[in-house]
Design an enzyme around this catalytic site. Structure first.
Site, PDB file in Angstrom:
ATOM      1  N   TYR A 230      10.285  23.320  -5.854  1.00 29.10           N
ATOM      2  CA  TYR A 230       9.945  23.470  -4.438  1.00 29.10           C
ATOM      3  C   TYR A 230       8.915  22.383  -4.157  1.00 29.10           C
ATOM      4  O   TYR A 230       7.909  22.287  -4.868  1.00 29.10           O
ATOM      5  CB  TYR A 230       9.311  24.838  -4.172  1.00 29.10           C
ATOM      6  CG  TYR A 230      10.293  25.975  -4.098  1.00 29.10           C
ATOM      7  CD1 TYR A 230      11.230  26.027  -3.072  1.00 29.10           C
ATOM      8  CD2 TYR A 230      10.278  27.002  -5.029  1.00 29.10           C
ATOM      9  CE1 TYR A 230      12.137  27.068  -2.991  1.00 29.10           C
ATOM     10  CE2 TYR A 230      11.173  28.059  -4.957  1.00 29.10           C
ATOM     11  CZ  TYR A 230      12.102  28.084  -3.931  1.00 29.10           C
ATOM     12  OH  TYR A 230      13.000  29.113  -3.850  1.00 29.10           O
TER      13      TYR A 230
ATOM     14  N   ASP B  65      17.142  23.928   0.647  1.00 31.44           N
ATOM     15  CA  ASP B  65      17.630  24.905   1.630  1.00 31.44           C
ATOM     16  C   ASP B  65      16.560  25.928   1.998  1.00 31.44           C
ATOM     17  O   ASP B  65      16.865  26.985   2.529  1.00 31.44           O
ATOM     18  CB  ASP B  65      18.885  25.629   1.103  1.00 31.44           C
ATOM     19  CG  ASP B  65      18.631  26.347  -0.224  1.00 31.44           C
ATOM     20  OD1 ASP B  65      17.456  26.459  -0.631  1.00 31.44           O
ATOM     21  OD2 ASP B  65      19.609  26.781  -0.852  1.00 31.44           O
TER      22      ASP B  65
ATOM     23  N   HIS C 152      21.380  29.536  -1.697  1.00 30.79           N
ATOM     24  CA  HIS C 152      20.191  30.229  -2.213  1.00 30.79           C
ATOM     25  C   HIS C 152      20.501  31.703  -2.510  1.00 30.79           C
ATOM     26  O   HIS C 152      19.679  32.592  -2.277  1.00 30.79           O
ATOM     27  CB  HIS C 152      19.052  30.130  -1.185  1.00 30.79           C
ATOM     28  CG  HIS C 152      17.682  30.020  -1.790  1.00 30.79           C
ATOM     29  ND1 HIS C 152      17.020  28.823  -1.912  1.00 30.79           N
ATOM     30  CD2 HIS C 152      16.843  30.944  -2.306  1.00 30.79           C
ATOM     31  CE1 HIS C 152      15.831  29.035  -2.473  1.00 30.79           C
ATOM     32  NE2 HIS C 152      15.709  30.305  -2.724  1.00 30.79           N
TER      33      HIS C 152
END
Length: 505
Positions: free
Chosen positions: A245, A273, A364
């Site tokens: 991330y 995403d 995800h």
């Protein structure tokens, strides 16, 4: 008084720590050490409320499953480390027995033996019965109405095989490569957050399982174990990837990447995403006790960040991440760069133009944008276009989401995927049975894979071609909606005339 220097000579007492129990002076105990977190309160990704609940107390039990052990060393200035606490002087909280927890412990006594699990869904069914409610809610939840989460799996049911007959399938070769690494079967353990919610050892259990079966593990940014613990648990030439991330602070991001490369990671999977966290309502409803719904105001951002166990995820993620950042990533690492969470063919073509090494077609796990399409459906659209443009060998394409059977993996390979990521099933296997569960789950997939390769008429991965599947049903977006969705729960059914008449009497 400078407690940090005092701590070298004598331990703090529980009473001394207990005095600091307000937002103006907030100390907590974690693993027998005291920390001054007063200044950290407004920055805490989960909001200050949860910390204040443990102000002046031992917060270890709440802290442990959702933070890597090195979190305080990394994020809290050394001057705030107040030293050891004499734990015998700390008042033990009287816990009331939670009836749900007592029931769960009873269920654990009667859970099925491991050998009764014959497929990946079985592990999910056992995990649901034996996991803590908050942990189950975090792992199992999807975004909004969970339509995408269900579609991820049901999309595979819309693809039908066209098996070949009279093929010599005595010897089945399941081996292939992903990003240059030879593997025993084309799946990898994809990144899933907070492993210790399901098992006290956390992600290292998955590392050991992956080692035994010679599959690759993707290490999550938001693991419960520290990155180094997970890397330390690997053996020999075992290969790991890093899921990233991207932090708003690029220097932090650069350090994470450099450290991962130094420790031998062989792929950088940048999550694209999740500029903001999806609403996982199941998780929010059973969120960690007393988290409250405080609003984290970071730079005018008034999004409610207190989303169940997932609350810690989103405050540092950079929503401004864009294509223009790709050259920077390429400049700071030699690892292959893969974009995780690509959801349309145009973006795959763009990724090739930007020179990334791979994409994961993924939504995800249905936890972000509800009614986004499944990875397998996008794959069926992407590969013909890449072949038309002559780009099919320029990029490796993976998918994840909803894979529960070896037939699902085979369908993805027929359509041109290099491999598939599997997340939740291994978490459930680990939560229910620990390492033996993960081991069995992986072995079941291998056994299924070998059998189904024989039945479809393919002796090796290269024999799996698009003509072996019929995908005509894939674009039919009819979705089976279970009866517990919000829409049906609030729907007022139409009544017939005679019932109206009855109602008047």
């Amino acid at each position: 008084m400078n407690h940090s220097s005092q701590s070298t000579s004598k331990k703090l007492t529980g009473q001394e720590v207990a005095e600091h129990n307000s937002k103006d002076s907030c100390w907590v105990i974690v693993h027998g050490k005291a920390y001054d977190v007063t200044e950290f309160l407004p920055e805490h990704p989960g909001g200050p409320k949860i910390i204040l609940k443990y102000a002046g107390k031992d917060a270890t039990e709440e802290y442990e499953p959702i933070h890597p052990p090195d979190t305080l060393d990394k994020f809290l200035d050394k001057s705030k480390h107040l030293g050891d606490v004499d734990m015998s002087s700390v008042e033990k909280e009287q816990k009331t027995d939670d009836p749900d927890e007592l029931e769960r412990k009873e269920r654990i006594k009667h859970m099925p033996i491991l050998e009764q699990c014959y497929n990946l869904m079985d592990f999910e069914s056992v995990a649901r019965r034996v996991m803590k409610k908050t942990a189950w809610a975090y792992y199992s939840s999807g975004a909004d109405d969970e339509i995408t989460m269900r579609e991820n799996h049901s999309a595979f049911h819309k693809i039908w095989f066209r098996p070949k007959i009279l093929v010599d399938v005595e010897n089945i070769d399941m081996t292939t490569t992903m990003l240059g690494t030879p593997i025993s079967i084309p799946f990898y353990v994809t990144a899933t957050a907070l492993g210790k919610l399901g098992n006290p050892e956390g992600e290292v259990v998955l590392t050991r399982g992956a080692r035994k079966h010679n599959v690759i593990q993707m290490i999550p940014t938001l693991a419960s174990c520290s990155f180094d613990e997970i890397v330390d648990a690997k053996e020999g030439d075992q290969v790991q990837w890093l899921q990233l991330y991207v932090n708003k602070n690029r220097e932090i991001t650069r350090k994470i990447i450099a450290h991962a490369e130094e420790r031998g990671c062989k792929g950088l999977f940048i999550t694209v995403d999740a500029p903001q966290l999806g609403r996982r309502e199941k998780d929010m409803r059973s969120k960690f006790s007393d988290v409250g719904s405080n609003v984290q105001n970071t730079g005018g951002d008034s999004v409610d960040r207190s989303q169940g166990a997932a609350r810690a995820i989103s405050s540092f993620i950079d929503p401004s991440l864009s294509w223009k950042d790709i050259p920077w990533f390429k400049s700071v690492t030699k690892m292959p760069i893969i974009l995780k969470g690509v959801q349309r063919v145009e973006d795959v073509v763009k990724a090739v133009a930007y020179g990334v090494d791979g994409v994961v077609l993924s939504n995800h796990g249905g936890r972000q944008l509800d009614t986004a399409r499944s990875g397998i459906e996008i794959l069926a659209e992407v590969m013909p276009e890449l072949r038309r443009l002559g780009l099919q060998d320029r990029i490796e394409v993976f998918i994840d989401g909803g894979v529960r059977r070896a037939t699902d993996i085979i369908k993805a390979l027929c359509l041109g995927a290099k491999g598939v990521g599997i997340g939740r099933p291994f978490l459930y296997a680990m939560s229910a049975y620990g390492l033996p569960g993960v081991d069995r789950a992986m072995q079941l997939l291998k056994d299924e894979f070998e059998m189904n390769m024989r039945l479809i008429g393919a002796s090796s991965i290269k024999d799996l071609t698009p003509d072996m599947v019929d995908t005509r049903g894939l674009s039919m977006h009819s979705t089976g909606v279970p009866v517990d969705t919000l829409g049906l729960g609030v729907y007022d059914p139409l009544v017939m005339p005679q019932e109206m008449a009855k109602a008047k009497l």
